[in-house]
Scaffold this motif. Structure first.
Motif, PDB file in Angstrom:
ATOM      1  N   ALA A 144      11.435  59.358  18.178  1.00  0.00           N
ATOM      2  CA  ALA A 144      11.129  60.690  18.706  1.00  0.00           C
ATOM      3  C   ALA A 144      10.719  61.651  17.598  1.00  0.00           C
ATOM      4  CB  ALA A 144      12.351  61.242  19.446  1.00  0.00           C
ATOM      5  N   GLY A 145      10.642  61.138  16.359  1.00  0.00           N
ATOM      6  CA  GLY A 145      10.241  61.980  15.236  1.00  0.00           C
ATOM      7  C   GLY A 145      11.338  62.882  14.728  1.00  0.00           C
ATOM      8  N   VAL A 146      12.606  62.518  15.001  1.00  0.00           N
ATOM      9  CA  VAL A 146      13.760  63.326  14.624  1.00  0.00           C
ATOM     10  C   VAL A 146      14.534  62.625  13.510  1.00  0.00           C
ATOM     11  CG1 VAL A 146      15.976  64.231  15.458  1.00  0.00           C
ATOM     12  CG2 VAL A 146      13.931  64.418  16.886  1.00  0.00           C
ATOM     13  N   ILE A 147      15.079  63.393  12.583  1.00  0.00           N
ATOM     14  CA  ILE A 147      15.883  62.840  11.493  1.00  0.00           C
ATOM     15  C   ILE A 147      17.215  62.329  12.036  1.00  0.00           C
ATOM     16  CG2 ILE A 147      17.189  63.440   9.395  1.00  0.00           C
ATOM     17  CD1 ILE A 147      15.006  65.617   8.915  1.00  0.00           C
ATOM     18  N   GLN A 148      17.633  61.152  11.570  1.00  0.00           N
ATOM     19  CA  GLN A 148      19.017  60.695  11.779  1.00  0.00           C
ATOM     20  C   GLN A 148      19.698  60.703  10.424  1.00  0.00           C
ATOM     21  OE1 GLN A 148      19.617  57.089  14.015  1.00  0.00           O
ATOM     22  NE2 GLN A 148      21.758  56.933  13.444  1.00  0.00           N
ATOM     23  N   PHE A 149      20.845  61.378  10.345  1.00  0.00           N
ATOM     24  CA  PHE A 149      21.534  61.566   9.067  1.00  0.00           C
ATOM     25  C   PHE A 149      23.008  61.248   9.291  1.00  0.00           C
ATOM     26  CE2 PHE A 149      21.107  64.448   5.125  1.00  0.00           C
ATOM     27  CZ  PHE A 149      22.172  63.837   4.492  1.00  0.00           C
ATOM     28  N   SER A 150      23.483  60.167   8.705  1.00  0.00           N
ATOM     29  CA  SER A 150      24.879  59.786   8.900  1.00  0.00           C
ATOM     30  C   SER A 150      25.731  60.151   7.693  1.00  0.00           C
ATOM     31  CB  SER A 150      25.024  58.282   9.146  1.00  0.00           C
ATOM     32  OG  SER A 150      26.404  57.939   9.208  1.00  0.00           O
ATOM     33  N   PRO A 151      26.928  60.694   7.945  1.00  0.00           N
ATOM     34  CA  PRO A 151      27.854  60.958   6.857  1.00  0.00           C
ATOM     35  C   PRO A 151      28.729  59.758   6.518  1.00  0.00           C
ATOM     36  CG  PRO A 151      28.796  61.779   8.879  1.00  0.00           C
ATOM     37  CD  PRO A 151      27.450  61.209   9.236  1.00  0.00           C
ATOM     38  N   ALA A 152      28.607  58.655   7.281  1.00  0.00           N
ATOM     39  CA  ALA A 152      29.586  57.576   7.117  1.00  0.00           C
ATOM     40  C   ALA A 152      29.020  56.171   7.254  1.00  0.00           C
ATOM     41  CB  ALA A 152      30.726  57.757   8.139  1.00  0.00           C
ATOM     42  N   ASN A 153      27.761  56.008   7.587  1.00  0.00           N
ATOM     43  CA  ASN A 153      27.194  54.656   7.684  1.00  0.00           C
ATOM     44  C   ASN A 153      27.178  53.991   6.314  1.00  0.00           C
ATOM     45  OD1 ASN A 153      24.570  55.261  10.182  1.00  0.00           O
ATOM     46  ND2 ASN A 153      26.761  54.952  10.417  1.00  0.00           N
ATOM     47  N   THR A 154      27.692  52.774   6.230  1.00  0.00           N
ATOM     48  CA  THR A 154      27.747  52.087   4.938  1.00  0.00           C
ATOM     49  C   THR A 154      27.072  50.716   4.945  1.00  0.00           C
ATOM     50  OG1 THR A 154      29.942  51.238   5.503  1.00  0.00           O
ATOM     51  CG2 THR A 154      29.848  53.260   4.182  1.00  0.00           C
ATOM     52  N   SER A 155      26.594  50.261   6.095  1.00  0.00           N
ATOM     53  CA  SER A 155      25.953  48.949   6.163  1.00  0.00           C
ATOM     54  C   SER A 155      24.703  48.913   5.289  1.00  0.00           C
ATOM     55  CB  SER A 155      25.560  48.625   7.604  1.00  0.00           C
ATOM     56  OG  SER A 155      24.728  47.473   7.655  1.00  0.00           O
ATOM     57  N   ASP A 156      24.499  47.789   4.623  1.00  0.00           N
ATOM     58  CA  ASP A 156      23.298  47.652   3.796  1.00  0.00           C
ATOM     59  C   ASP A 156      22.038  47.500   4.642  1.00  0.00           C
ATOM     60  OD1 ASP A 156      23.694  45.076   4.755  1.00  0.00           O
ATOM     61  OD2 ASP A 156      23.539  44.097   2.808  1.00  0.00           O
ATOM     62  N   ALA A 157      22.179  47.323   5.960  1.00  0.00           N
ATOM     63  CA  ALA A 157      21.022  47.160   6.832  1.00  0.00           C
ATOM     64  C   ALA A 157      20.099  48.377   6.785  1.00  0.00           C
ATOM     65  CB  ALA A 157      21.482  46.916   8.272  1.00  0.00           C
ATOM     66  N   PHE A 158      20.650  49.556   6.526  1.00  0.00           N
ATOM     67  CA  PHE A 158      19.843  50.770   6.568  1.00  0.00           C
ATOM     68  C   PHE A 158      18.943  50.931   5.348  1.00  0.00           C
ATOM     69  CE2 PHE A 158      23.552  51.700   9.233  1.00  0.00           C
ATOM     70  CZ  PHE A 158      22.913  52.070  10.400  1.00  0.00           C
ATOM     71  N   THR A 159      19.264  50.249   4.265  1.00  0.00           N
ATOM     72  CA  THR A 159      18.473  50.393   3.046  1.00  0.00           C
ATOM     73  C   THR A 159      17.040  49.928   3.256  1.00  0.00           C
ATOM     74  OG1 THR A 159      20.429  50.161   1.647  1.00  0.00           O
ATOM     75  CG2 THR A 159      18.295  49.707   0.617  1.00  0.00           C
ATOM     76  N   THR A 160      16.852  48.888   4.045  1.00  0.00           N
ATOM     77  CA  THR A 160      15.514  48.334   4.265  1.00  0.00           C
ATOM     78  C   THR A 160      15.022  48.550   5.686  1.00  0.00           C
ATOM     79  OG1 THR A 160      16.515  46.167   4.751  1.00  0.00           O
ATOM     80  CG2 THR A 160      15.810  46.579   2.477  1.00  0.00           C
ATOM     81  N   TYR A 161      15.712  49.385   6.468  1.00  0.00           N
ATOM     82  CA  TYR A 161      15.350  49.579   7.867  1.00  0.00           C
ATOM     83  C   TYR A 161      14.040  50.371   7.990  1.00  0.00           C
ATOM     84  CZ  TYR A 161      16.331  49.756  12.849  1.00  0.00           C
ATOM     85  OH  TYR A 161      16.270  49.576  14.205  1.00  0.00           O
ATOM     86  N   ASP A 162      13.209  49.989   8.943  1.00  0.00           N
ATOM     87  CA  ASP A 162      11.940  50.681   9.185  1.00  0.00           C
ATOM     88  C   ASP A 162      12.226  51.942   9.990  1.00  0.00           C
ATOM     89  OD1 ASP A 162       9.349  51.441   9.548  1.00  0.00           O
ATOM     90  OD2 ASP A 162       8.805  49.803  10.905  1.00  0.00           O
ATOM     91  N   ASP A 163      12.468  53.049   9.285  1.00  0.00           N
ATOM     92  CA  ASP A 163      12.951  54.271   9.927  1.00  0.00           C
ATOM     93  C   ASP A 163      11.962  55.429   9.852  1.00  0.00           C
ATOM     94  OD1 ASP A 163      13.102  55.196   7.291  1.00  0.00           O
ATOM     95  OD2 ASP A 163      15.228  54.717   7.108  1.00  0.00           O
ATOM     96  N   ASN A 164      10.713  55.129   9.509  1.00  0.00           N
ATOM     97  CA  ASN A 164       9.677  56.169   9.420  1.00  0.00           C
ATOM     98  C   ASN A 164      10.026  57.265   8.414  1.00  0.00           C
ATOM     99  OD1 ASN A 164       8.253  54.854  11.508  1.00  0.00           O
ATOM    100  ND2 ASN A 164       9.343  56.013  13.077  1.00  0.00           N
TER     101      ASN A 164
END
Length: 428
Positions: A144-164
């Motif tokens: 939707a073109g909106v930022i997602q900002f987590s204060p606590a996500n620690t999984s390494d999956a997000f480092t390489t995630y295609d998040d625009n």
């Protein structure tokens, strides 16, 4: 619903927090060089600025297996919002927060909450706490073109995630927590280790890094059964771990640990139990006194003792707001910092557009450019409004985003339980 409801700009607090200790004997620090091109970044010009009405949403756990993290995280957001709105006369920026519930992958509260938050025309959604839960709606948010900002996500999956380019976090990857915990268990003289693991991206990822570190230190993992979100009995997994007769057991779980622990009491020494950020909380009289004496755990961020100025200010703010006192402060600082960074990036971009804010988040964290160090929203905002570039060093640490939105500088606090079943910084 959050006890904070829908936050609106208000001048409700006169005192602004001004500092925090940045070292502690019980915190282990990892620093890395930030990626990205260095430049002399001058920020926006000191010319005309827009009046900015920024709206963000929160998808933090009011229910589900991480519900104990919801109150400190929402408190951090609310406290940051109060400080941001206190100086709106000089910055031109006001912040409105719409609070929502992420739930977990069992109750799926996010299925109705995320569309509701997106319908509020938010520039960013702060959450979830659980990596597995965030992965359930990240495509919906960034799509939707909106930022997602987590204060606590620690999984390494997000480092390489295609998040625009729209995903950020103030908590470090579990690569670091796993290394710290695995080495701690080995340094305590344990040669064999049993794991009980939540079967999601957080649990299996953290278990992998704990295993890697423990085995690199010469230890052996002898059992590592998993369970699924929503499970209510753990007899089979516990039987498997105990049958392997490990020297230590690491519980890589969320709040299911409250059901798991009574089955271990009397069968396994408490000082050989190890907790992680997903379940490290104060149990107090939930169990008989002394049930957890000597157990240890890890939690990303500076130790609670080292940020006592902040927690004291947070307590005072909550009292003024008539909000119940916190029983735990986990990820409160990271939530505070995430809120401040979003507001600073909006100010630096002179925009409330999500893409514009995302393009400035690395800069205001000090990950790009050559910004001037500052440690409060008001101080950083003065730099930006004056035409300079701010480099925010937060309560949870320097943060310093790399080009994929991961913090490149982080700390892991080590804690130990006392006779009262509450944890305190481990003095080692």
């Amino acid at each position: 619903m959050s006890v904070f409801g829908k936050s609106r700009p208000a001048r409700s607090r006169g005192k602004v927090w001004t500092g925090v200790a940045v070292t502690a004997a019980s915190a282990l620090l990892l620093s890395a060089c930030a990626s990205g091109d260095a430049d002399s970044g001058s920020g926006e010009s000191a010319g005309p600025r827009d009046e900015l009405a920024l709206t963000i949403g929160t998808a933090l756990p009011q229910t589900g297996n991480l519900a104990f993290l919801g109150p400190p995280e929402e408190a951090g957001v609310a406290y940051a919002t109060s400080q941001i709105n206190e100086v709106s006369d000089t910055t031109g920026l006001t912040l409105d927060v719409v609070y929502g519930d992420s739930g977990d992958t069992d109750n799926k509260a996010y299925e109705t909450e995320i569309p509701r938050l997106l319908g509020e025309d938010v520039s960013a959604i702060l959450g979830a706490a659980s990596s597995g839960t965030s992965l359930q709606f990240i495509d919906q948010v960034v799509g939707a073109g909106v930022i997602q900002f987590s204060p606590a996500n620690t999984s390494d999956a997000f480092t390489t995630y295609d998040d625009n380019g729209l995903y950020f976090r103030t908590a470090p990857s579990d690569v670091l927590q796993g290394e710290v915990l695995g080495n701690l268990i080995a340094e305590d003289g344990n040669q064999t280790l049993g794991l009980l693991v939540l079967n999601d991206s957080y649990g299996t990822g953290l278990a992998k890094y704990v295993t890697d570190a423990f085995e690199a230190a010469g230890g052996e993992v002898v059992a590592a059964p998993t369970y699924n979100t929503g499970d209510t009995t753990f007899d089979a997994q516990l039987s498997e771990v105990l049958a392997a007769d490990p020297d230590a057991i690491a519980l890589i779980t969320f709040d299911e640990v409250s059901t798991i622990l009574p089955s271990l009491f009397g069968q396994f020494p408490s000082d050989k139990l190890y907790f992680v950020d997903g379940n490290l909380k104060n149990f107090a009289d939930a169990f008989p006194a002394g049930s957890l004496t000597g157990a240890k755990g890890t939690l990303p961020g500076l130790t609670i003792d080292s940020i006592s100025d902040f927690t004291g200010e947070l307590d005072a703010f909550l009292e003024e707001e008539g909000t119940p006192a916190l029983e735990d402060y986990s990820y409160a600082a990271e939530s505070f910092d995430a809120t401040v960074l979003l507001a600073l990036a909006s100010l630096a971009a002179n925009s409330t557009d999500s893409a514009d804010i995302a393009a400035k988040l690395q800069e205001v964290s000090g990950g790009s450019g050559d910004g001037e160090k500052c440690s409060t929203f008001a101080e950083c905002a003065d730099i930006i409004v004056g035409g300079g570039t701010a480099d925010y060093d937060g309560i949870s640490g320097p943060i310093t985003f790399d080009e994929v939105g991961d913090p490149t500088e982080a700390s892991i606090g080590i804690y130990q339980y006392g006779e009262d079943n509450n944890y305190a910084a481990y003095e080692g």
